[in-house]
Motif scaffolding. Structure first.
Motif, short mmCIF file in Angstrom:
data_model
loop_
_atom_site.label_atom_id
_atom_site.label_comp_id
_atom_site.label_asym_id
_atom_site.label_seq_id
_atom_site.Cartn_x
_atom_site.Cartn_y
_atom_site.Cartn_z
N ASP A 1 1.08 10.02 -4.23
CA ASP A 1 0.01 10.39 -3.31
C ASP A 1 0.58 10.39 -1.88
O ASP A 1 1.08 9.36 -1.43
N ALA A 2 0.51 11.52 -1.19
CA ALA A 2 1.07 11.63 0.17
C ALA A 2 0.14 10.97 1.19
O ALA A 2 -0.29 11.59 2.16
N ASN A 3 -0.16 9.70 0.97
CA ASN A 3 -1.10 8.95 1.81
C ASN A 3 -0.34 8.40 3.01
O ASN A 3 -0.11 7.20 3.15
N TRP A 4 0.04 9.32 3.92
CA TRP A 4 0.95 8.98 5.02
C TRP A 4 0.33 8.03 6.03
O TRP A 4 1.05 7.38 6.79
N GLY A 5 -1.00 7.93 6.07
CA GLY A 5 -1.64 7.00 7.01
C GLY A 5 -1.16 5.57 6.78
O GLY A 5 -1.04 4.78 7.71
N ARG A 6 -0.87 5.25 5.52
CA ARG A 6 -0.37 3.91 5.21
C ARG A 6 1.02 3.68 5.79
O ARG A 6 1.37 2.54 6.12
N THR B 1 2.49 1.45 -3.60
CA THR B 1 1.59 1.91 -4.67
C THR B 1 1.23 3.38 -4.47
O THR B 1 1.07 4.11 -5.45
N ALA B 2 1.15 3.85 -3.23
CA ALA B 2 0.86 5.27 -2.99
C ALA B 2 1.99 6.14 -3.57
O ALA B 2 1.73 7.17 -4.21
N PHE C 1 -1.48 20.08 5.20
CA PHE C 1 -0.40 20.38 4.24
C PHE C 1 -0.99 20.67 2.86
O PHE C 1 -2.13 20.30 2.58
N GLY D 1 1.71 6.30 -7.19
CA GLY D 1 0.65 7.24 -7.54
C GLY D 1 0.95 8.68 -7.12
O GLY D 1 0.11 9.55 -7.27
N GLU E 1 -1.59 19.90 -0.69
CA GLU E 1 -1.55 18.73 -1.57
C GLU E 1 -0.72 19.06 -2.81
O GLU E 1 -0.04 18.19 -3.37
N LEU F 1 0.83 -1.21 0.00
CA LEU F 1 0.00 0.00 0.00
C LEU F 1 0.86 1.26 0.00
O LEU F 1 0.56 2.24 -0.67
#
Lengths: 406, 406
Positions: B315-320, B309-310, B359, B313, B361, B306
């Motif tokens: 994508d700053a999907n830091w929760g992952r 792949t972020a 932050f 992409g 995006e 996860l």
């Protein structure tokens, strides 16, 4: 016996609802399950060090030993890693649900699933809870709407309903679940809910749940990522009227079998709906030294990106399976290992007692074209049989997860 | 000092060659490294329970305590999980190489890389060895051809050459490596070869190698799959004429630093060339409780599909990232965690001491568009700093591995 027609509402005395409240743009995003009669409650939760606020709430309720009446669930937002705000928001969800249903907040369980690290939009959430609470019903439609409202990247709702006679009483188990990515449960899974009318004590309910979770949710993997929100919750309201199950014995075994069947069905449904998955993979480790060894081997095979992409490519690249077993952390003698692939059109032995077997690539391809593939691994070391489930790794997994927040 | 012009042949007294022999359809597939002077040899090998036949041979040679003169390497076939035939074939490779070079078979190391579970085409292999042995030279061209001949799904050759003064003597370290998929080394990696003219005892050479491997190859991951063939081999022929390094001290430290620089360069090159990779990810865990804790956290982040792949992409999907840390098996206090992403265009704090930070995006996207991304994780728990490297997970990873054998 499997009943397909009323999902989470198979058991007497439960109501449910699920609807769109505005957390997601268009899809249903909130559900409530409710029993007027108080429920014995058992739960199993994520072992991730980073636990979402609702998981911590539900664990507190579990340890408080009181009965519960309701579960409120939102999708679209996991309320995880949201600090003190997150804990306040979970408590507010319990309070608003309690006041809508005229119960105490400590009688309400809360679950959230979706993006991590974003505070819940609480105006939408509180109005949404009131809206869902007004729609509670005990119809098939309500059960399905609830099952739909807890989905995230899932492509179908996961429901099952079972009915059995136990000591002359008709017992029902209804279940619904969700999960598609971030699936690698450790003692629990993504969200699953089981509502039953069996009359059972809390310790026996928890005992049955723990055993069944170990053999179902803890045996599946989609992508090796253990979520922050995994929760399996069982509510038992006793409305079947059977003599209370308060010890091991035939009645307990019968109920535990029902519970296992329901959990296994939901768990396999989650894998089938794995993000981007095109194939269900079932690994059966035969004659393993121990359950733990078999589990490590099976999960190492199912989490290997190389194994997963080979199955996506319908390529009998069995060397990757042996390599994945080799780094599972379990010593074994490869001279005793036999490897067989099987699907509904036939089976093929690829490796026998340490030696590669010449096989027809054409036949292997034909077997691997099917949607459900079994991988039998004979270890020749003990007597344990361990089964686990996973899926392949496709372009769509990358697409779904490269674009998730966008 | 980095010299780019002679790779594995930077050190005095070594020769090499690499050519196409027919194991692969068109590309170079066999290489030899040779030193007329006997070499002290150190090695680090895969911890996979399923070890390829050549790994077992090289470990036997290592424990036999004799010096070595040559390494023969084939690509296109790993000679792994090939039973007794595989062991015979490895021995034949050593014998044919030895007779071509007029040395003993116990003075020849053997490495193989490629598909698992298929016996080597020994007619081609034995003829190929004689052909390569005739082409040995100490030119830049020969070094590069050797580096090319060991590649599999790699897209570029990985070479480095270093020169330093140690106690007034000029010491050279040359290295080449390969690896792109099945990269998750445990105590070693895919294939890497280091040829040096330093004069050093075997125990000190092994000591330096073990330390450097732990901080380089053992800190990278491409896909979480530990190969059956991982080997790092260092040959030291003593031709620099320095007083023998037989204990710790300044000379040992200087040599160890050179060795580390070479291994780190090859290790990071392997990650940059990770199958389908579009981005190099460097994770720096700051102020970890221990090295081991920091390593588990860093590798959990870098192996999460996860997270990978972020980044693909952008994508700053830091929760992952937090979720992956949470299941690393290391307890920590998320209230002390701070998370920063950085690339050459700037940096951005996403999470500070337990709280998400608002932050831009737009700014995050701009940072993540770059090819090399650093992920700083402040733990606030101790004093250890741990660095590890990985890459993103793209459509091309699935494409490459869904079609590998076809």
């Amino acid at each position: 016996m499997k009943l397909n027609n009323n999902g989470i509402l198979a058991a007497k005395g439960f109501q449910a609802a699920g609807t769109h409240t505005g957390i997601k743009k268009q899809k249903k995003d909130m559900a409530i399950i409710y029993s007027e009669a108080p429920c014995t409650y058992a739960g199993a939760f994520t072992q991730n060090v980073v636990k979402a606020a609702p998981v911590i709430w539900d664990q507190k309720v579990l340890s408080a030993e009181n009965t519960v009446h309701a579960v409120v669930i939102n999708s679209g937002n996991a309320n995880a890693v949201t600090g003190a705000t997150g804990h306040n928001d979970t408590q507010t969800m319990a309070e608003v649900t309690a006041s809508s249903l005229n119960i105490q907040k400590e009688e309400v369980l809360v679950c959230s699933t979706g993006v991590i690290g974003v505070p819940l939009p609480m105006d939408i959430v509180t109005q949404g809870i009131c809206k869902v609470a007004e729609q509670l019903e005990d119809t098939k439609k309500a059960a399905t709407e609830a099952a739909e409202a807890i989905l995230t990247t899932d492509t179908f709702a996961k429901e099952i309903a079972l009915e059995e006679q136990i000591e002359g009483y008709t017992i029902h188990v209804g279940a619904m679940g969700k999960g598609s990515g971030m699936i690698h449960p450790n003692m629990a899974t993504m969200l699953a809910f089981i509502a039953t009318d069996v009359n059972i004590t809390k310790p026996m309910l928890q005992k049955a749940l723990s055993k069944c979770v170990n053999l179902s949710f803890n045996m599946i993997t989609v992508d090796g990522d253990t979520s922050t929100n995994d929760s399996v919750i069982v509510l038992a309201n006793g409305q079947a009227g059977n003599p209370i199950i308060d010890q091991e014995g035939e009645a307990f075994e019968q109920f535990q079998s029902m519970l296992f069947e329901a959990l296994k069905y939901i768990a396999i449904s989650i894998v089938k709906d794995g993000e981007g998955a095109t194939k269900l993979l079932e690994v059966e480790i035969q004659n393993a030294k121990s359950f733990e060894a078999g589990k490590l081997l099976a999960k190492s095979i199912l989490t290997s990106s190389l194994v997963k992409t080979a199955f996506f490519g319908e390529d009998a690249n069995w060397g990757r399976i042996l390599a994945a077993m080799g780094y599972a952390g379990v010593p074994f003698d490869q001279e005793k290992v036999t490897l067989i692939l099987e699907s509904c059109v036939g089976s093929i032995t690829l490796f026998k007692e340490g030696m590669p077997i010449k096989f027809s690539e054409h036949k292997a391809k034909r077997i691997l074209e099917e949607n459900e593939i079994k991988i039998f691994v004979e270890m020749g070391e003990g007597v344990e049989k361990v089964t686990a489930w996973g899926c392949d790794l496709s372009y769509d997994y990358v697409k779904i997860n490269g674009e998730y927040r966008s």
